[in-house]
Design a protein around this motif. Sequence first.
Motif, mmCIF file in Angstrom:
data_model
loop_
_atom_site.group_PDB
_atom_site.id
_atom_site.type_symbol
_atom_site.label_atom_id
_atom_site.label_comp_id
_atom_site.label_asym_id
_atom_site.label_seq_id
_atom_site.Cartn_x
_atom_site.Cartn_y
_atom_site.Cartn_z
ATOM 1 N N ARG A 179 4.358 0.638 -7.785
ATOM 2 C CA ARG A 179 5.017 1.794 -8.387
ATOM 3 C C ARG A 179 4.033 2.952 -8.584
ATOM 4 N NH1 ARG A 179 9.604 2.009 -10.866
ATOM 5 N NH2 ARG A 179 9.705 -0.262 -10.889
ATOM 6 N N HIS A 180 2.812 2.620 -8.927
ATOM 7 C CA HIS A 180 1.803 3.653 -9.168
ATOM 8 C C HIS A 180 1.369 4.362 -7.884
ATOM 9 C CE1 HIS A 180 1.299 2.707 -13.411
ATOM 10 N NE2 HIS A 180 1.374 1.441 -13.085
ATOM 11 N N ARG A 181 1.805 3.823 -6.745
ATOM 12 C CA ARG A 181 1.449 4.444 -5.478
ATOM 13 C C ARG A 181 2.587 5.291 -4.917
ATOM 14 N NH1 ARG A 181 -0.884 -0.901 -4.722
ATOM 15 N NH2 ARG A 181 -3.152 -0.726 -4.807
ATOM 16 N N ASP A 182 3.723 5.357 -5.605
ATOM 17 C CA ASP A 182 4.878 6.080 -5.081
ATOM 18 C C ASP A 182 4.714 7.594 -5.169
ATOM 19 O OD1 ASP A 182 6.076 3.709 -4.483
ATOM 20 O OD2 ASP A 182 7.524 3.745 -6.127
ATOM 21 N N MET A 183 4.169 8.091 -6.265
ATOM 22 C CA MET A 183 4.101 9.533 -6.473
ATOM 23 C C MET A 183 3.331 10.282 -5.386
ATOM 24 S SD MET A 183 6.096 10.488 -8.749
ATOM 25 C CE MET A 183 5.546 12.196 -8.774
ATOM 26 N N PRO A 184 2.166 9.787 -4.917
ATOM 27 C CA PRO A 184 1.489 10.515 -3.836
ATOM 28 C C PRO A 184 2.351 10.687 -2.593
ATOM 29 C CG PRO A 184 -0.002 8.937 -4.838
ATOM 30 C CD PRO A 184 1.356 8.667 -5.427
ATOM 31 N N LEU B 59 0.805 -1.215 0.000
ATOM 32 C CA LEU B 59 0.000 0.000 0.000
ATOM 33 C C LEU B 59 0.842 1.272 0.000
ATOM 34 C CD1 LEU B 59 -2.940 -0.800 2.467
ATOM 35 C CD2 LEU B 59 -2.984 -0.727 -0.027
ATOM 36 N N GLU B 60 2.023 1.229 0.636
ATOM 37 C CA GLU B 60 2.831 2.446 0.734
ATOM 38 C C GLU B 60 4.314 2.074 0.764
ATOM 39 O OE1 GLU B 60 2.408 6.793 2.731
ATOM 40 O OE2 GLU B 60 1.545 5.098 3.795
ATOM 41 N N ILE C 83 5.249 -3.416 -10.160
ATOM 42 C CA ILE C 83 4.443 -2.628 -11.093
ATOM 43 C C ILE C 83 3.216 -2.058 -10.378
ATOM 44 C CG2 ILE C 83 2.952 -2.769 -13.124
ATOM 45 C CD1 ILE C 83 4.928 -4.842 -14.258
ATOM 46 N N VAL C 84 2.589 -2.876 -9.542
ATOM 47 C CA VAL C 84 1.404 -2.431 -8.805
ATOM 48 C C VAL C 84 1.753 -1.304 -7.846
ATOM 49 C CG1 VAL C 84 -0.380 -3.132 -7.173
ATOM 50 C CG2 VAL C 84 0.302 -4.685 -9.008
ATOM 51 N N ILE D 126 10.875 -17.477 -11.533
ATOM 52 C CA ILE D 126 9.560 -17.151 -10.984
ATOM 53 C C ILE D 126 9.647 -16.112 -9.883
ATOM 54 C CG2 ILE D 126 9.641 -19.057 -9.315
ATOM 55 C CD1 ILE D 126 6.598 -19.339 -9.705
ATOM 56 N N PHE D 127 10.727 -16.130 -9.110
ATOM 57 C CA PHE D 127 10.899 -15.153 -8.039
ATOM 58 C C PHE D 127 10.979 -13.745 -8.619
ATOM 59 C CE2 PHE D 127 13.624 -12.677 -5.167
ATOM 60 C CZ PHE D 127 12.867 -12.772 -4.005
ATOM 61 N N GLU D 128 11.786 -13.555 -9.662
ATOM 62 C CA GLU D 128 11.918 -12.237 -10.287
ATOM 63 C C GLU D 128 10.606 -11.795 -10.927
ATOM 64 O OE1 GLU D 128 15.235 -11.636 -12.859
ATOM 65 O OE2 GLU D 128 16.645 -12.653 -11.538
ATOM 66 N N ILE D 129 9.882 -12.721 -11.523
ATOM 67 C CA ILE D 129 8.610 -12.366 -12.151
ATOM 68 C C ILE D 129 7.609 -11.894 -11.101
ATOM 69 C CG2 ILE D 129 6.588 -13.311 -13.340
ATOM 70 C CD1 ILE D 129 8.535 -15.092 -14.919
ATOM 71 N N LEU D 130 7.543 -12.596 -9.964
ATOM 72 C CA LEU D 130 6.631 -12.203 -8.893
ATOM 73 C C LEU D 130 7.006 -10.832 -8.328
ATOM 74 C CD1 LEU D 130 6.230 -15.593 -6.982
ATOM 75 C CD2 LEU D 130 4.433 -14.340 -8.171
#
Length: 269
Positions: free
Chosen positions: A201-206, A154-155, A198-199, A188-192
């Motif tokens: 990352r979109h929460r970093d800017m706030p 989440l953060e 990616i998910v 598989i570890f790197e893919i996970l």
Amino acid sequence: MRIGLALSGGAARGIAHVGVLKYLEERNLKPSCVAGTSAGSIVGSLYCSGTTVDQLVKIASTMSWKDLINISFPKKGIIDSTRLLKIIKEHIGEITFNDLDIPLVINAVDLLSGEEIVIEKGPVAEAVQASCAIPGIFTPVKRDKHLLVDGGLLENVPAAHLKCRNVDHVIAVNVSAQWPLKKEPVNIFEILIQSYDIVRRHRDMPAYEHTDTIIEPDLGDIAFHDTSNPGVLIDRGYDAAREALGEVTLVKKRSIFSFLSRKREKAGT
């Protein structure tokens, strides 16, 4: 001047936080409070408990994923997170948050309620274990009535948790800022890890809204699991801190917009 320092998650890239701390010490910029997520909670717990930067460098130079991984395929993860708990205790013991030299805030996420849980009381090592429990990879951690996993869900840049800590200037270090990665995931570890990143990352800017100075080490060519070159990670963290803070006189409530403007000017845009 009271400085708050936020240390992001980023798996092995978290070693770059050590380089940032090294530069801060050279400038006599001692944080008055630290907030850490995942890998940032590891570095933060060690530093706030009195571990010196030189000792952190030595720890980073000897630690590898082999130390953390005991693949037993438990029901709730690929890796049992108690191995990490044991390693943290080896370095800081059974101390509580009240025992720390520098106040520390660690965040995790409760799988049951879906809410972020801010931890600043009780045993430190267990809080670090919870904040590092990457869903699906490390087993969740039971604490009180919560079932906790990685706070980065989440953060990932916990700067917001410093705004009410009576600090004048917040420095945030984001070791997961680069995209796209320059290396293709090979297991598989790197893919996970990359999918999870990616998910979040979109929460970093706030989080930057609560930040006066942002430090983003250039780590796009280093895989999240790669601990083979700790010296490179430390140097990248040091260089990024020097670039962000080298000509800066810290003041209260520096604007993020002025920081972004300087970045655009340097990039020639």
